[in-house]
Design a protein around this motif. Sequence first.
Motif, PDB file in Angstrom:
ATOM      1  N   GLY A   7       0.892  -0.913  -0.228  1.00 52.26           N
ATOM      2  CA  GLY A   7      -0.125  -0.346  -0.096  1.00 52.26           C
ATOM      3  C   GLY A   7       0.946   1.401   0.088  1.00 52.26           C
ATOM      4  N   LYS A   8       2.208   1.199  -0.075  1.00 56.39           N
ATOM      5  CA  LYS A   8       3.005   2.044   0.551  1.00 56.39           C
ATOM      6  C   LYS A   8       2.980   2.753  -0.761  1.00 56.39           C
ATOM      7  CE  LYS A   8       4.367   2.181   4.565  1.00 56.39           C
ATOM      8  NZ  LYS A   8       4.686   3.706   4.736  1.00 56.39           N
ATOM      9  N   VAL A   9       2.769   4.211  -1.557  1.00 56.16           N
ATOM     10  CA  VAL A   9       3.034   4.942  -2.808  1.00 56.16           C
ATOM     11  C   VAL A   9       4.589   5.851  -3.050  1.00 56.16           C
ATOM     12  CG1 VAL A   9       2.034   6.866  -3.500  1.00 56.16           C
ATOM     13  CG2 VAL A   9       0.785   5.681  -2.307  1.00 56.16           C
ATOM     14  N   TRP A  10       4.735   5.779  -3.885  1.00 52.62           N
ATOM     15  CA  TRP A  10       6.044   5.866  -4.364  1.00 52.62           C
ATOM     16  C   TRP A  10       6.005   6.699  -5.438  1.00 52.62           C
ATOM     17  CZ3 TRP A  10      10.544   2.735  -2.950  1.00 52.62           C
ATOM     18  CH2 TRP A  10      10.975   1.971  -1.726  1.00 52.62           C
ATOM     19  N   PRO A  11       6.599   8.052  -5.035  1.00 51.24           N
ATOM     20  CA  PRO A  11       6.579   9.637  -5.586  1.00 51.24           C
ATOM     21  C   PRO A  11       7.358   9.021  -7.498  1.00 51.24           C
ATOM     22  CG  PRO A  11       8.876   9.232  -4.637  1.00 51.24           C
ATOM     23  CD  PRO A  11       7.827   8.462  -3.966  1.00 51.24           C
ATOM     24  N   THR A  12       6.858   9.852  -8.493  1.00 51.03           N
ATOM     25  CA  THR A  12       7.148   9.633  -9.680  1.00 51.03           C
ATOM     26  C   THR A  12       8.212   9.715  -9.662  1.00 51.03           C
ATOM     27  OG1 THR A  12       4.905  10.699  -9.946  1.00 51.03           O
ATOM     28  CG2 THR A  12       6.408  10.761 -11.866  1.00 51.03           C
ATOM     29  N   GLU A  13       8.544   8.411 -10.768  1.00 53.91           N
ATOM     30  CA  GLU A  13      10.552   8.756 -11.174  1.00 53.91           C
ATOM     31  C   GLU A  13      10.826   8.537 -12.782  1.00 53.91           C
ATOM     32  OE1 GLU A  13      10.724   5.203  -7.372  1.00 53.91           O
ATOM     33  OE2 GLU A  13      11.652   4.808 -10.180  1.00 53.91           O
ATOM     34  N   TRP A  14       9.675   9.130 -13.210  1.00 54.19           N
ATOM     35  CA  TRP A  14       9.522   9.015 -14.454  1.00 54.19           C
ATOM     36  C   TRP A  14      10.249   9.797 -15.509  1.00 54.19           C
ATOM     37  CZ3 TRP A  14       3.404   8.435 -16.136  1.00 54.19           C
ATOM     38  CH2 TRP A  14       2.938   9.122 -16.173  1.00 54.19           C
ATOM     39  N   GLN A  15      10.702   9.963 -16.626  1.00 56.72           N
ATOM     40  CA  GLN A  15      11.607  11.217 -17.453  1.00 56.72           C
ATOM     41  C   GLN A  15      11.630  11.157 -18.734  1.00 56.72           C
ATOM     42  OE1 GLN A  15      16.017  11.177 -16.601  1.00 56.72           O
ATOM     43  NE2 GLN A  15      15.666   9.223 -15.556  1.00 56.72           N
ATOM     44  N   LYS A  16      11.327  12.501 -19.596  1.00 63.09           N
ATOM     45  CA  LYS A  16      11.586  11.548 -21.327  1.00 63.09           C
ATOM     46  C   LYS A  16      12.777  11.937 -21.647  1.00 63.09           C
ATOM     47  CE  LYS A  16       8.610  13.629 -25.187  1.00 63.09           C
ATOM     48  NZ  LYS A  16       7.342  14.896 -25.215  1.00 63.09           N
ATOM     49  N   PHE A  17      13.206  11.018 -22.907  1.00 64.87           N
ATOM     50  CA  PHE A  17      13.995  12.124 -23.806  1.00 64.87           C
ATOM     51  C   PHE A  17      13.783  11.707 -25.011  1.00 64.87           C
ATOM     52  CE2 PHE A  17      14.690   7.548 -21.924  1.00 64.87           C
ATOM     53  CZ  PHE A  17      16.037   6.836 -23.175  1.00 64.87           C
ATOM     54  N   ASP A  18      14.747  11.545 -26.008  1.00 64.33           N
ATOM     55  CA  ASP A  18      14.596  11.497 -26.923  1.00 64.33           C
ATOM     56  C   ASP A  18      15.746  10.454 -27.618  1.00 64.33           C
ATOM     57  OD1 ASP A  18      12.505  13.314 -27.324  1.00 64.33           O
ATOM     58  OD2 ASP A  18      13.761  15.145 -28.034  1.00 64.33           O
ATOM     59  N   ASP A  19      15.609  10.123 -28.084  1.00 60.57           N
ATOM     60  CA  ASP A  19      16.240   8.574 -28.951  1.00 60.57           C
ATOM     61  C   ASP A  19      17.296   9.247 -29.553  1.00 60.57           C
ATOM     62  OD1 ASP A  19      17.336   5.587 -28.960  1.00 60.57           O
ATOM     63  OD2 ASP A  19      17.564   6.627 -31.116  1.00 60.57           O
ATOM     64  N   PRO A  20      18.753   9.585 -29.218  1.00 58.95           N
ATOM     65  CA  PRO A  20      19.888   9.777 -30.410  1.00 58.95           C
ATOM     66  C   PRO A  20      19.341   9.451 -31.550  1.00 58.95           C
ATOM     67  CG  PRO A  20      21.064   8.513 -28.467  1.00 58.95           C
ATOM     68  CD  PRO A  20      19.424   8.523 -28.066  1.00 58.95           C
ATOM     69  N   THR A  21      19.835   8.126 -31.817  1.00 60.48           N
ATOM     70  CA  THR A  21      19.669   7.906 -33.183  1.00 60.48           C
ATOM     71  C   THR A  21      18.700   7.989 -33.937  1.00 60.48           C
ATOM     72  OG1 THR A  21      21.301   5.798 -32.478  1.00 60.48           O
ATOM     73  CG2 THR A  21      19.854   5.635 -34.418  1.00 60.48           C
ATOM     74  N   THR A  22      17.252   8.057 -33.091  1.00 56.50           N
ATOM     75  CA  THR A  22      16.225   8.074 -34.190  1.00 56.50           C
ATOM     76  C   THR A  22      14.883   9.198 -33.362  1.00 56.50           C
ATOM     77  OG1 THR A  22      14.670   6.639 -32.798  1.00 56.50           O
ATOM     78  CG2 THR A  22      15.379   6.214 -34.099  1.00 56.50           C
ATOM     79  N   GLY A  23      15.250  10.182 -32.769  1.00 56.92           N
ATOM     80  CA  GLY A  23      14.875  11.126 -32.578  1.00 56.92           C
ATOM     81  C   GLY A  23      13.789  10.717 -31.492  1.00 56.92           C
ATOM     82  N   VAL A  24      13.454   9.829 -31.306  1.00 55.20           N
ATOM     83  CA  VAL A  24      11.801   9.091 -30.713  1.00 55.20           C
ATOM     84  C   VAL A  24      11.635   9.345 -29.605  1.00 55.20           C
ATOM     85  CG1 VAL A  24       9.976   7.237 -30.615  1.00 55.20           C
ATOM     86  CG2 VAL A  24      11.491   7.277 -32.637  1.00 55.20           C
ATOM     87  N   SER A  25      11.052  10.459 -28.781  1.00 54.72           N
ATOM     88  CA  SER A  25      10.999  10.648 -27.576  1.00 54.72           C
ATOM     89  C   SER A  25      10.450   9.083 -26.727  1.00 54.72           C
ATOM     90  CB  SER A  25       9.515  11.045 -27.172  1.00 54.72           C
ATOM     91  OG  SER A  25      10.099  13.233 -28.329  1.00 54.72           O
ATOM     92  N   VAL A  26      11.354   9.146 -25.587  1.00 57.05           N
ATOM     93  CA  VAL A  26      11.028   7.620 -24.900  1.00 57.05           C
ATOM     94  C   VAL A  26      10.983   8.102 -23.445  1.00 57.05           C
ATOM     95  CG1 VAL A  26      12.121   6.235 -23.923  1.00 57.05           C
ATOM     96  CG2 VAL A  26      12.952   6.692 -26.833  1.00 57.05           C
ATOM     97  N   TRP A  27       9.892   7.673 -22.899  1.00 55.91           N
ATOM     98  CA  TRP A  27       9.899   8.250 -21.855  1.00 55.91           C
ATOM     99  C   TRP A  27      10.290   6.470 -20.266  1.00 55.91           C
ATOM    100  CZ3 TRP A  27       7.475  11.356 -19.026  1.00 55.91           C
ATOM    101  CH2 TRP A  27       7.090  12.564 -19.398  1.00 55.91           C
ATOM    102  N   GLN A  28      11.060   6.983 -19.539  1.00 56.50           N
ATOM    103  CA  GLN A  28      11.583   6.448 -19.029  1.00 56.50           C
ATOM    104  C   GLN A  28      10.459   5.959 -17.214  1.00 56.50           C
ATOM    105  OE1 GLN A  28      16.034   6.485 -18.129  1.00 56.50           O
ATOM    106  NE2 GLN A  28      15.611   5.526 -15.561  1.00 56.50           N
ATOM    107  N   LEU A  29      10.013   4.860 -17.190  1.00 60.09           N
ATOM    108  CA  LEU A  29       8.966   5.170 -15.974  1.00 60.09           C
ATOM    109  C   LEU A  29       9.240   4.528 -14.558  1.00 60.09           C
ATOM    110  CD1 LEU A  29       6.128   2.619 -18.095  1.00 60.09           C
ATOM    111  CD2 LEU A  29       6.495   4.968 -17.725  1.00 60.09           C
ATOM    112  N   THR A  30      10.743   4.102 -14.931  1.00 59.80           N
ATOM    113  CA  THR A  30      11.253   3.987 -13.432  1.00 59.80           C
ATOM    114  C   THR A  30      12.157   4.401 -13.336  1.00 59.80           C
ATOM    115  OG1 THR A  30      12.116   1.793 -13.762  1.00 59.80           O
ATOM    116  CG2 THR A  30       9.767   1.953 -12.244  1.00 59.80           C
ATOM    117  N   ASN A  31      13.536   4.757 -11.810  1.00 57.82           N
ATOM    118  CA  ASN A  31      14.848   5.351 -11.627  1.00 57.82           C
ATOM    119  C   ASN A  31      15.075   5.359 -10.031  1.00 57.82           C
ATOM    120  OD1 ASN A  31      16.531   6.615 -12.610  1.00 57.82           O
ATOM    121  ND2 ASN A  31      16.018   9.278 -12.513  1.00 57.82           N
ATOM    122  N   TYR A  32      14.768   4.170  -9.926  1.00 59.89           N
ATOM    123  CA  TYR A  32      15.048   4.076  -8.933  1.00 59.89           C
ATOM    124  C   TYR A  32      16.292   2.714  -9.274  1.00 59.89           C
ATOM    125  CZ  TYR A  32      15.119   1.837  -3.475  1.00 59.89           C
ATOM    126  OH  TYR A  32      15.219   2.137  -2.125  1.00 59.89           O
TER     127      TYR A  32
END
Length: 234
Positions: A7-32
């Motif tokens: 039941g513990k709630v962990w705060p948002t960890e996601w971050q967005k970046f652009d793939d250096p090869t394709t330029g496609v936007s990528v969402w990284q959902l966890t960062n622990y």
Amino acid sequence: MTTAGKGKVWPTEWQKFDDPTTGVSVWQLTNYFAHSFHIYFTNNGWYDNGNKLLFGSDRWNAANLYSLDLENGSMTQLTDHDRNDGVGLQETFINPKKQEAYFTKDNKVVALDLQTYEERTLYEAPKGYNLGNVSCTADGLSVCTAIKEDLSDRIPTNLGAGYGGFEETAKAHPHCQILSIPVAGGEAKLLHEEKTWIGHVNTSPTQPHLLSLCHEGPWHLVDHRIWCLDLNSG
């Protein structure tokens, strides 16, 4: 956060970046700073009308299930297992008709309420047998699984490290059964059995009376890899 638990709630960890090869936007959902993992690739991790994603993570030095809210990125811890618990979380299967998921723990099939986080045991494998993966039928009424004769007293096996014991187990032709277990509770029903190593029991996502199964082992020992089973006729 200094403690972890159901039941513990962990705060948002996601971050967005652009793939250096394709330029496609990528969402990284966890960062622990611990291993986080999706559930098995044949299993659907999305639920609550696609608004939440089920995943596993080794935070606090123990593997547990978490729910990621796709609207705000917050994560809720759904289970509270110790690191030594015999839990098979990666093969967790979500019921397609209600907010409940199924996994194995200590040779038992466990149902997890995705809203209250309560757990209940649906089935325990008999002595001398090990549980395989679990899979829920398309109508949400049954969980299907295979149990395999335990050969550990004569064949050392570690399939996660170079497939140790893989060929030896196939040659031993362990007794296996495919079972259907009602999610509402009750006795398991025997659907099929044979003296061949069975794995990868996957129910159809659209037809509640069908599932696929695999005969396991090195290719030169397998008669035919993938089979389809009709739950009504056997």
